[in-house]
Design a protein around this motif. Structure first.
Motif, PDB file in Angstrom:
ATOM      1  N   GLN A   1     -13.122 -17.198 -29.037  1.00  0.00           N
ATOM      2  CA  GLN A   1     -12.148 -17.954 -28.256  1.00  0.00           C
ATOM      3  C   GLN A   1     -12.624 -18.137 -26.812  1.00  0.00           C
ATOM      4  OE1 GLN A   1      -8.452 -15.860 -27.158  1.00  0.00           O
ATOM      5  NE2 GLN A   1      -7.361 -17.597 -28.073  1.00  0.00           N
ATOM      6  N   ILE A   2     -13.110 -17.072 -26.198  1.00  0.00           N
ATOM      7  CA  ILE A   2     -13.484 -17.165 -24.784  1.00  0.00           C
ATOM      8  C   ILE A   2     -14.947 -17.545 -24.573  1.00  0.00           C
ATOM      9  CG2 ILE A   2     -11.629 -15.665 -23.962  1.00  0.00           C
ATOM     10  CD1 ILE A   2     -13.632 -13.358 -23.774  1.00  0.00           C
ATOM     11  N   HIS A   3     -15.768 -17.353 -25.589  1.00  0.00           N
ATOM     12  CA  HIS A   3     -17.195 -17.683 -25.497  1.00  0.00           C
ATOM     13  C   HIS A   3     -17.653 -18.357 -26.794  1.00  0.00           C
ATOM     14  CE1 HIS A   3     -17.548 -15.529 -21.743  1.00  0.00           C
ATOM     15  NE2 HIS A   3     -16.992 -14.486 -22.300  1.00  0.00           N
ATOM     16  N   PRO A   4     -17.168 -19.569 -27.078  1.00  0.00           N
ATOM     17  CA  PRO A   4     -17.504 -20.224 -28.347  1.00  0.00           C
ATOM     18  C   PRO A   4     -19.005 -20.474 -28.523  1.00  0.00           C
ATOM     19  CG  PRO A   4     -16.399 -21.762 -26.866  1.00  0.00           C
ATOM     20  CD  PRO A   4     -16.303 -20.401 -26.235  1.00  0.00           C
TER      21      PRO A   4
ATOM     22  N   ALA B   1     -11.595  -7.616 -36.250  1.00  0.00           N
ATOM     23  CA  ALA B   1     -11.179  -9.007 -36.419  1.00  0.00           C
ATOM     24  C   ALA B   1     -10.670  -9.582 -35.100  1.00  0.00           C
ATOM     25  CB  ALA B   1     -10.105  -9.116 -37.499  1.00  0.00           C
ATOM     26  N   ARG B   2      -9.898  -8.809 -34.368  1.00  0.00           N
ATOM     27  CA  ARG B   2      -9.379  -9.260 -33.059  1.00  0.00           C
ATOM     28  C   ARG B   2     -10.533  -9.452 -32.073  1.00  0.00           C
ATOM     29  NH1 ARG B   2      -4.824 -11.112 -31.801  1.00  0.00           N
ATOM     30  NH2 ARG B   2      -4.396  -9.774 -30.038  1.00  0.00           N
ATOM     31  N   PHE B   3     -11.516  -8.548 -32.118  1.00  0.00           N
ATOM     32  CA  PHE B   3     -12.675  -8.659 -31.234  1.00  0.00           C
ATOM     33  C   PHE B   3     -13.392  -9.988 -31.449  1.00  0.00           C
ATOM     34  CE2 PHE B   3     -17.297  -8.395 -31.046  1.00  0.00           C
ATOM     35  CZ  PHE B   3     -17.487  -8.159 -29.689  1.00  0.00           C
ATOM     36  N   TYR B   4     -13.727 -10.307 -32.702  1.00  0.00           N
ATOM     37  CA  TYR B   4     -14.470 -11.534 -32.967  1.00  0.00           C
ATOM     38  C   TYR B   4     -13.623 -12.778 -32.687  1.00  0.00           C
ATOM     39  CZ  TYR B   4     -18.450  -8.943 -34.571  1.00  0.00           C
ATOM     40  OH  TYR B   4     -19.539  -8.100 -34.606  1.00  0.00           O
ATOM     41  N   THR B   5     -12.343 -12.719 -32.990  1.00  0.00           N
ATOM     42  CA  THR B   5     -11.464 -13.845 -32.653  1.00  0.00           C
ATOM     43  C   THR B   5     -11.488 -14.094 -31.155  1.00  0.00           C
ATOM     44  OG1 THR B   5     -10.041 -13.461 -34.572  1.00  0.00           O
ATOM     45  CG2 THR B   5      -9.083 -14.688 -32.718  1.00  0.00           C
ATOM     46  N   ARG B   6     -11.359 -13.027 -30.388  1.00  0.00           N
ATOM     47  CA  ARG B   6     -11.361 -13.151 -28.926  1.00  0.00           C
ATOM     48  C   ARG B   6     -12.728 -13.608 -28.411  1.00  0.00           C
ATOM     49  NH1 ARG B   6      -8.114 -14.176 -24.622  1.00  0.00           N
ATOM     50  NH2 ARG B   6      -8.984 -13.214 -22.759  1.00  0.00           N
ATOM     51  N   LEU B   7     -13.795 -13.030 -28.922  1.00  0.00           N
ATOM     52  CA  LEU B   7     -15.138 -13.407 -28.485  1.00  0.00           C
ATOM     53  C   LEU B   7     -15.366 -14.905 -28.679  1.00  0.00           C
ATOM     54  CD1 LEU B   7     -17.965 -12.558 -27.456  1.00  0.00           C
ATOM     55  CD2 LEU B   7     -18.580 -12.147 -29.860  1.00  0.00           C
TER      56      LEU B   7
ATOM     57  N   TYR C   1     -24.491 -10.168 -23.345  1.00  0.00           N
ATOM     58  CA  TYR C   1     -23.954  -8.801 -23.365  1.00  0.00           C
ATOM     59  C   TYR C   1     -22.681  -8.703 -22.539  1.00  0.00           C
ATOM     60  CZ  TYR C   1     -28.041  -7.277 -25.919  1.00  0.00           C
ATOM     61  OH  TYR C   1     -28.988  -7.113 -26.887  1.00  0.00           O
ATOM     62  N   ALA C   2     -22.606  -9.426 -21.438  1.00  0.00           N
ATOM     63  CA  ALA C   2     -21.385  -9.434 -20.621  1.00  0.00           C
ATOM     64  C   ALA C   2     -20.248 -10.120 -21.378  1.00  0.00           C
ATOM     65  CB  ALA C   2     -21.644 -10.130 -19.288  1.00  0.00           C
ATOM     66  N   LYS C   3     -20.566 -11.104 -22.183  1.00  0.00           N
ATOM     67  CA  LYS C   3     -19.557 -11.800 -22.979  1.00  0.00           C
ATOM     68  C   LYS C   3     -18.955 -10.854 -24.009  1.00  0.00           C
ATOM     69  CE  LYS C   3     -22.072 -16.074 -22.250  1.00  0.00           C
ATOM     70  NZ  LYS C   3     -22.943 -17.091 -22.853  1.00  0.00           N
ATOM     71  N   VAL C   4     -19.812 -10.054 -24.618  1.00  0.00           N
ATOM     72  CA  VAL C   4     -19.336  -9.057 -25.582  1.00  0.00           C
ATOM     73  C   VAL C   4     -18.465  -8.023 -24.871  1.00  0.00           C
ATOM     74  CG1 VAL C   4     -20.080  -7.176 -27.102  1.00  0.00           C
ATOM     75  CG2 VAL C   4     -21.193  -9.418 -27.229  1.00  0.00           C
ATOM     76  N   ALA C   5     -18.877  -7.623 -23.679  1.00  0.00           N
ATOM     77  CA  ALA C   5     -18.078  -6.661 -22.907  1.00  0.00           C
ATOM     78  C   ALA C   5     -16.683  -7.216 -22.646  1.00  0.00           C
ATOM     79  CB  ALA C   5     -18.778  -6.315 -21.594  1.00  0.00           C
ATOM     80  N   ASP C   6     -16.593  -8.499 -22.274  1.00  0.00           N
ATOM     81  CA  ASP C   6     -15.288  -9.126 -22.041  1.00  0.00           C
ATOM     82  C   ASP C   6     -14.390  -8.989 -23.266  1.00  0.00           C
ATOM     83  OD1 ASP C   6     -16.132 -10.050 -19.531  1.00  0.00           O
ATOM     84  OD2 ASP C   6     -16.491 -12.102 -20.221  1.00  0.00           O
ATOM     85  N   ALA C   7     -14.924  -9.349 -24.414  1.00  0.00           N
ATOM     86  CA  ALA C   7     -14.131  -9.311 -25.644  1.00  0.00           C
ATOM     87  C   ALA C   7     -13.811  -7.882 -26.064  1.00  0.00           C
ATOM     88  CB  ALA C   7     -14.853 -10.048 -26.763  1.00  0.00           C
TER      89      ALA C   7
END
Length: 146
Positions: A35-38, A27-33, A93-99
């Motif tokens: 948030q930073i990469h809408p 849940a935190r992963f998807y919230t962050r993803l 893929y880099a966006k997912v890595a960030d989150a």
């Protein structure tokens, strides 16, 4: 660059610490993803709790198979093809890595050392490379293609 035996050990050990709170981590992963990469939000149309369970299951499979990543190659390439069908681009893929790295840092706290971060980065890069390979050539008109 291959994942070293020490990096594999660090990923497996830290993952064992995340698993008891896997649902919260997802849940935190998807919230962050989002948030930073809408811009990636439209890729996810279904039940996010179920999506989180799929994420954890996939991570668990990959981490369990770190010692034989080459044997997971066909599965990862097939996942890459499927993700390309959803519209996922190489740059995503880099966006997912960030989150993912943020989520791990958040969940592991002080145990998320520089070495643990480097280990996760290396393991994720190996997985992402296989998935990108499976997705096929980058679209010429894709400004985010890498």
């Amino acid at each position: 660059m291959p994942v070293t035996p020490e990096q594999k050990r660090l990923v497996k050990t830290s993952w064992a610490s995340v698993l008891p709170t896997a649902e919260r981590a997802a849940a935190r992963f998807y919230t962050r993803l989002f948030q930073i990469h809408p811009e990636v939000r439209p890729y996810f149309r279904g039940d996010m709790r179920a999506q989180g369970q799929k994420l954890i299951a996939m991570l668990d499979t990959v981490i369990s198979g770190l010692d034989t990543l080459d044997q997971l190659g066909a599965t990862l390439r097939a996942m890459g093809r499927a993700h390309a069908g959803y519209g996922v681009r190489n740059a995503d893929y880099a966006k997912v890595a960030d989150a993912l790295l943020w989520t791990l840092a958040d969940g592991l706290g002080d145990a998320f050392t520089h070495d643990v971060e480097a280990a996760w980065s290396a393991a994720y890069a190996a997985v992402a490379d296989s998935m990108i390979e499976g997705a096929g050539p980058a679209k010429v008109n894709d400004p985010d293609a890498t």
